[in-house]
Write an enzyme that holds these catalytic residues in place. Structure first.
Site, PDB file in Angstrom:
ATOM      1  N   GLY A   1      48.919  20.339  55.514  1.00  0.00           N
ATOM      2  CA  GLY A   1      49.046  19.537  56.728  1.00  0.00           C
ATOM      3  C   GLY A   1      49.483  20.305  57.951  1.00  0.00           C
ATOM      4  O   GLY A   1      49.776  19.702  58.980  1.00  0.00           O
TER       5      GLY A   1
ATOM      6  N   GLU B   1      50.088  24.244  50.502  1.00  0.00           N
ATOM      7  CA  GLU B   1      48.697  23.848  50.271  1.00  0.00           C
ATOM      8  C   GLU B   1      47.944  23.646  51.593  1.00  0.00           C
ATOM      9  O   GLU B   1      47.461  22.549  51.876  1.00  0.00           O
ATOM     10  CB  GLU B   1      48.651  22.539  49.469  1.00  0.00           C
ATOM     11  CG  GLU B   1      49.350  22.588  48.125  1.00  0.00           C
ATOM     12  CD  GLU B   1      49.537  21.202  47.500  1.00  0.00           C
ATOM     13  OE1 GLU B   1      49.280  20.187  48.178  1.00  0.00           O
ATOM     14  OE2 GLU B   1      49.938  21.142  46.331  1.00  0.00           O
ATOM     15  N   PRO B   2      47.839  24.673  52.420  1.00  0.00           N
ATOM     16  CA  PRO B   2      47.145  24.484  53.695  1.00  0.00           C
ATOM     17  C   PRO B   2      45.629  24.444  53.520  1.00  0.00           C
ATOM     18  O   PRO B   2      45.071  25.224  52.744  1.00  0.00           O
ATOM     19  CB  PRO B   2      47.547  25.726  54.496  1.00  0.00           C
ATOM     20  CG  PRO B   2      47.761  26.773  53.451  1.00  0.00           C
ATOM     21  CD  PRO B   2      48.290  26.068  52.231  1.00  0.00           C
TER      22      PRO B   2
ATOM     23  N   ARG C   1      43.266  22.799  56.524  1.00  0.00           N
ATOM     24  CA  ARG C   1      42.878  22.890  57.932  1.00  0.00           C
ATOM     25  C   ARG C   1      43.417  24.138  58.618  1.00  0.00           C
ATOM     26  O   ARG C   1      42.701  24.793  59.372  1.00  0.00           O
ATOM     27  CB  ARG C   1      43.415  21.647  58.652  1.00  0.00           C
ATOM     28  CG  ARG C   1      42.992  21.513  60.092  1.00  0.00           C
ATOM     29  CD  ARG C   1      43.820  20.438  60.790  1.00  0.00           C
ATOM     30  NE  ARG C   1      43.938  19.228  60.013  1.00  0.00           N
ATOM     31  CZ  ARG C   1      43.116  18.178  60.116  1.00  0.00           C
ATOM     32  NH1 ARG C   1      42.132  18.206  60.973  1.00  0.00           N
ATOM     33  NH2 ARG C   1      43.294  17.112  59.360  1.00  0.00           N
TER      34      ARG C   1
ATOM     35  N   ARG D   1      34.142  13.558  62.249  1.00  0.00           N
ATOM     36  CA  ARG D   1      35.521  13.462  62.747  1.00  0.00           C
ATOM     37  C   ARG D   1      35.660  12.736  64.097  1.00  0.00           C
ATOM     38  O   ARG D   1      36.557  11.905  64.238  1.00  0.00           O
ATOM     39  CB  ARG D   1      36.163  14.857  62.799  1.00  0.00           C
ATOM     40  CG  ARG D   1      36.514  15.401  61.400  1.00  0.00           C
ATOM     41  CD  ARG D   1      37.101  16.816  61.450  1.00  0.00           C
ATOM     42  NE  ARG D   1      37.934  17.043  62.600  1.00  0.00           N
ATOM     43  CZ  ARG D   1      39.173  16.587  62.762  1.00  0.00           C
ATOM     44  NH1 ARG D   1      39.746  15.903  61.811  1.00  0.00           N
ATOM     45  NH2 ARG D   1      39.834  16.812  63.871  1.00  0.00           N
TER      46      ARG D   1
ATOM     47  N   CYS E   1      21.416   6.029  64.540  1.00  0.00           N
ATOM     48  CA  CYS E   1      21.364   4.671  65.092  1.00  0.00           C
ATOM     49  C   CYS E   1      22.696   3.948  64.936  1.00  0.00           C
ATOM     50  O   CYS E   1      22.818   2.994  64.174  1.00  0.00           O
ATOM     51  CB  CYS E   1      20.257   3.887  64.408  1.00  0.00           C
ATOM     52  SG  CYS E   1      18.688   4.725  64.544  1.00  0.00           S
TER      53      CYS E   1
ATOM     54  N   TYR F   1      37.125  19.861  57.258  1.00  0.00           N
ATOM     55  CA  TYR F   1      36.680  18.463  57.258  1.00  0.00           C
ATOM     56  C   TYR F   1      35.449  18.276  58.139  1.00  0.00           C
ATOM     57  O   TYR F   1      35.272  17.238  58.771  1.00  0.00           O
ATOM     58  CB  TYR F   1      37.838  17.524  57.648  1.00  0.00           C
ATOM     59  CG  TYR F   1      39.060  17.800  56.800  1.00  0.00           C
ATOM     60  CD1 TYR F   1      39.064  17.461  55.448  1.00  0.00           C
ATOM     61  CD2 TYR F   1      40.168  18.476  57.320  1.00  0.00           C
ATOM     62  CE1 TYR F   1      40.147  17.769  54.646  1.00  0.00           C
ATOM     63  CE2 TYR F   1      41.257  18.791  56.520  1.00  0.00           C
ATOM     64  CZ  TYR F   1      41.234  18.431  55.181  1.00  0.00           C
ATOM     65  OH  TYR F   1      42.305  18.744  54.389  1.00  0.00           O
TER      66      TYR F   1
HETATM   67  C1  LIG Z   1      44.434  17.226  51.914  1.00  0.00           C
HETATM   68  C2  LIG Z   1      45.525  17.852  51.176  1.00  0.00           C
HETATM   69  C3  LIG Z   1      46.008  19.095  51.572  1.00  0.00           C
HETATM   70  C4  LIG Z   1      45.506  19.853  52.759  1.00  0.00           C
HETATM   71  O1  LIG Z   1      45.724  19.210  53.965  1.00  0.00           O
HETATM   72  P1  LIG Z   1      45.454  20.013  55.328  1.00  0.00           P
HETATM   73  O2  LIG Z   1      45.795  19.038  56.370  1.00  0.00           O
HETATM   74  O3  LIG Z   1      44.019  20.376  55.342  1.00  0.00           O
HETATM   75  O4  LIG Z   1      46.326  21.201  55.329  1.00  0.00           O
HETATM   76  C5  LIG Z   1      47.001  19.668  50.807  1.00  0.00           C
HETATM   77  N1  LIG Z   1      47.509  19.031  49.728  1.00  0.00           N
HETATM   78  C6  LIG Z   1      47.075  17.830  49.324  1.00  0.00           C
HETATM   79  C7  LIG Z   1      47.656  17.185  48.138  1.00  0.00           C
HETATM   80  C8  LIG Z   1      46.065  17.185  50.042  1.00  0.00           C
HETATM   81  O5  LIG Z   1      45.644  15.986  49.650  1.00  0.00           O
END
Ligand SMILES: *Cc1c(COP(=O)(O)O)cnc(C)c1O
Length: 445
Positions: free
Chosen positions: A268, A301-302, A304, A340, A370, A399
């Site tokens: 995130g 867990e990056p 984006r 998006r 459309c 995404y």
């Molecule tokens: C989607 C997700 C992420 C990655 O989120 P980003 O916003 O892309 O960094 C990491 N961990 C889990 C569990 C997710 O569902």
């Protein structure tokens, strides 16, 4: 009808569109003195001309630079970066990230197959997701992945049943995804922590589930994980998450559950989509260093953050038209290629692949699908463009392609990797024949 003397479609203030400097730097984009936009030395105009449009282009050097910047901000903290595969699961992107040492965070059996196919060590793979199927859990057990992060006690019950009576070389490594109720500010669709949210196990239910896992020798509880949401620009929620998980770690230790190896603060980490700043990595690193329990590793867990800025969507101008006071630029990329803007009202900068120094116009950039919701940008000042010219939509590495669909029977675009001054096709353009191949006009024959 009150027609203004100056149509609303002509901006009064700027006469030349300025390229967004911050975004250009993150993406590895350079606009040369000749006006040509280049990604790591490769002309985007040349890619659009060679391969046709729409086409996604990713910059390998930019992905590596982002990975290094994040990792360096955590210097002094024992850590591992698990790339969130769902942000962009192209095999070339996965290979590149694996080569520089990333692990992977997956959410499906499809993604498990992708990371195994690109050579990730299964022990560096974690499996998140609120609704894993029996088949998916079994595949994860068979692969011997680093951690299956459980999101409910029912999921643990199912997993116990799936491994009962099986001969396992090692205990199944599991984690608990905790819903920490850390407040965050982002789009409601991408908020995943908080009370009334489907993800994770409530904090007060964690010790009970941990005891059940510890009581079964076929399992090993290796991590406490959380994930707060996406596109968070403030580092403080991540620090709060590390603190919260650290507190739970203490609680579990007091109960004799003391072999947990890591805490995982999820993904995130926010990026810059306009010229406003991305998350402050220095503040993030310092904040985490102050609260981290050095007996366990820190996992992140990056998605984006690593790939978002590195991706560009090239599209061609089909037509220009006016309706009322509005000016439209109709392009050949649509909501099926990049959803998006339609789905989240996300902002993506749009710039010319070759600058001509024309005046700025306020336009809606729309696709051929459309739906009135089919737009890439609304009321956007961009330099005037002409039919046949190309535009680059920035910040679409995450995404973007992964959310593309075949709506309106449109084949999905190709994906290209630019690296060290060259480009290669990482996924070819889908064909219409492929769209039809899985279907039968007469399902009864
Ligand atoms: C989607 C997700 C992420 C990655 O989120 P980003 O916003 O892309 O960094 C990491 N961990 C889990 C569990 C997710 O569902």
């Amino acid at each position: 009808l009150n027609r203004a003397a100056t149509p609303a479609s002509v901006a009064t203030a700027p006469t030349l569109a300025a390229d967004p400097a911050g975004l250009f730097a993150d993406a590895g984009l350079v606009r040369g003195g000749d006006g040509v936009l280049r990604l790591d030395e490769v002309s985007l105009e040349a890619i659009a001309t060679d391969l046709g449009t729409p086409v996604y282009v990713y910059n390998g050097s930019s992905i590596r630079a982002r990975y290094r910047a994040l990792s360096e901000s955590l210097a002094g903290i024992r850590h591992r970066i698990h790339y969130a595969v769902k942000a962009n699961s192209n095999l070339a992107v996965l290979r590149l990230l694996r080569e520089i040492g990333a692990g992977a965070d997956i959410v499906s059996a499809g993604e498990l197959n992708r990371v195994l196919a690109t050579g990730f060590d299964p022990s560096t793979v974690v499996f998140s997701g609120v609704g894993k199927s029996e088949a998916e859990l079994t595949a994860a057990v068979d692969a011997g992945i680093g951690s299956i992060n459980l999101e409910s006690s029912e999921e643990h019950t199912l997993l116990e049943r799936l491994v009962a009576g099986r001969v396992l070389p090692h205990p199944v490594r599991v984690g608990i995804r905790v819903n920490l109720d850390v407040g965050v500010e982002t789009h409601p669709y991408i908020t995943t922590g908080g009370r009334a949210i489907k993800f994770g196990v409530r904090q007060d239910a964690v010790p009970g589930l941990a005891r059940r896992i510890a009581a079964n020798p076929r399992f090993k509880l290796v991590t406490l994980a959380t994930h707060l949401g996406s596109q968070l620009l403030d580092p403080r929620p991540f620090v709060a998450a590390a603190k919260g998980l650290g507190g739970l770690l203490q609680t579990l230790r007091a109960e004799g559950i003391d072999n947990i190896e890591s805490i995982d603060i999820g993904g995130g980490f926010g990026i810059s989509y306009d010229d406003s700043p991305a998350i402050d990595l220095q503040a993030l690193g310092a904040g985490l260093a102050a609260v981290i329990d050095q007996r366990v590793a820190l996992h992140l867990e990056p998605g984006r953050f690593l790939i978002g800025s590195a991706g560009i969507l090239l599209t061609r101008v089909l037509f220009r038209k006016h309706a009322g006071a509005k000016a439209f630029v109709v392009v050949d990329a649509a909501m099926n290629d990049l959803v998006r803007p339609s789905l989240y009202h996300a902002h993506h900068e749009i710039v010319e692949t070759v600058a001509h120094g024309r005046p700025v116009q306020v336009v809606d950039v729309v696709g051929p699908v459309c739906e009135s919701g089919d737009f890439l940008a609304q009321d956007r000042p961009i330099a005037e463009v002409q039919q046949g010219e190309h535009l680059a939509v920035l910040g679409v590495g995450a995404y973007g392609f992964v959310m593309a669909s075949n709506y309106n029977s449109r084949p999905r675009p190709p994906e290209v990797l630019v690296d060290r001054g060259r480009y290669g096709v990482a996924r070819r353009r889908e064909t219409i024949a492929e769209l039809l191949a899985a279907e039968r006009a007469d399902p009864f024959s």
